[in-house]
Design a protein around this motif. Sequence first.
Motif, short mmCIF file in Angstrom:
data_model
loop_
_atom_site.label_atom_id
_atom_site.label_comp_id
_atom_site.label_asym_id
_atom_site.label_seq_id
_atom_site.Cartn_x
_atom_site.Cartn_y
_atom_site.Cartn_z
N GLY A 77 0.82 -1.19 0.00
CA GLY A 77 0.00 0.00 0.00
C GLY A 77 0.86 1.25 0.00
O GLY A 77 1.96 1.28 -0.54
N ALA A 78 0.36 2.32 0.64
CA ALA A 78 1.12 3.57 0.70
C ALA A 78 1.99 3.65 1.94
O ALA A 78 2.88 4.49 2.02
CB ALA A 78 0.16 4.75 0.66
N THR B 269 7.49 7.37 0.74
CA THR B 269 6.98 7.07 -0.60
C THR B 269 7.90 6.08 -1.29
O THR B 269 9.01 5.80 -0.83
CB THR B 269 6.90 8.35 -1.47
OG1 THR B 269 8.24 8.81 -1.75
CG2 THR B 269 6.09 9.44 -0.78
N THR B 270 7.48 5.59 -2.46
CA THR B 270 8.32 4.68 -3.22
C THR B 270 9.59 5.37 -3.72
O THR B 270 10.63 4.74 -3.86
CB THR B 270 7.55 4.11 -4.43
OG1 THR B 270 7.04 5.20 -5.22
CG2 THR B 270 6.38 3.24 -3.97
N THR B 271 9.49 6.66 -3.99
CA THR B 271 10.67 7.42 -4.42
C THR B 271 11.60 7.75 -3.26
O THR B 271 12.83 7.64 -3.36
CB THR B 271 10.25 8.73 -5.12
OG1 THR B 271 9.46 8.42 -6.26
CG2 THR B 271 11.46 9.54 -5.56
N SER B 272 11.02 8.13 -2.13
CA SER B 272 11.84 8.56 -0.99
C SER B 272 12.67 7.42 -0.42
O SER B 272 13.71 7.67 0.21
CB SER B 272 10.97 9.18 0.11
OG SER B 272 10.05 8.24 0.62
N ARG B 273 12.28 6.15 -0.64
CA ARG B 273 13.11 5.06 -0.13
C ARG B 273 14.48 5.05 -0.80
O ARG B 273 15.48 4.68 -0.17
CB ARG B 273 12.41 3.70 -0.32
CG ARG B 273 12.11 3.31 -1.75
CD ARG B 273 11.28 2.05 -1.81
NE ARG B 273 10.74 1.82 -3.14
CZ ARG B 273 9.80 0.90 -3.38
NH1 ARG B 273 9.34 0.15 -2.40
NH2 ARG B 273 9.33 0.75 -4.59
N ALA C 6 7.49 -6.71 3.79
CA ALA C 6 6.94 -6.64 2.43
C ALA C 6 7.74 -7.59 1.53
O ALA C 6 8.15 -8.67 1.97
CB ALA C 6 6.92 -5.21 1.91
N SER C 7 8.02 -7.18 0.31
CA SER C 7 8.65 -8.10 -0.65
C SER C 7 10.13 -8.33 -0.42
O SER C 7 10.75 -9.10 -1.16
CB SER C 7 8.42 -7.60 -2.08
OG SER C 7 7.11 -7.88 -2.49
#
Length: 261
Positions: free
Chosen positions: A84-85, A112-116, A182-183
């Motif tokens: 999710g988010a 976020t996905t970018t901030s990681r 998660a993954s």
Amino acid sequence: MNDTVFQNASGLSRKGQLSNAQDMLRLTLQAVGSEQIVKIWGAKKYSVTIKGETPRTIKVKTTVTNPALENAYLLLGGKSGTLGAAVNNASILAQVKDGTFTFVSIVMKSSTTTSRYEDTKKLLDVILKKMENPHYIPTETFTAVSLAGVLLPNNPLFWTNLDKLPTYSYYGLNESQLLQQASLTKLMTSLIILENISNIYETFTIQSSDLVGGSGPKMYDGDQINFIDALYFMLLPSSNITAKAIGRVIGHKIIQARGYI
């Protein structure tokens, strides 16, 4: 690893499936010790030929890419994890541009996905500064709840057995806090494949019970792939269906090998 619980092979959300950045760092060091995993991580894209009732070719590409990180470092590979988010994790193998130093890092629950990946760049920057000046006190701010990174040793499998990682080339923040993997779970699933399958070109069949949602290409009941393609599916587009099938197939192999049935 000391504080990790896996409840499934894919990393899909499940109560009690938790880990922390330090454990995930050790898992990543173990994965980096596998030439096969590092080779797959180095691929930006890959084509898989599916056999069975719906034969076709599927082209996949890595989910681990970010301009900000790649402008500063040579991205050798890694694994992303998203639920999710709220959960944005990343396990990264990266090198300084001149090739002198290579790092392994974990960020968990970035905003976020970018901030990681932005958090990963800052983390690697901190480690470099600590190596130049052991008394450096980091001033960087991160969106990640937890993170850990270290200079890659000549023998990563040796470091997985250390109680404490060396302070001069290590930095962690809330690294013992339990969070959802998660993954990143698929790193463990990939290692289990390599430890239990002697012929990675052996094929297996996807069943209807394996068809779960989330990341990865669309697959069908009756699809046939081999274990090397399964590794690419899990480590590049992060296929949940493939991971679930692996849990079933290798679980049965382990049960039979140990004489439980």
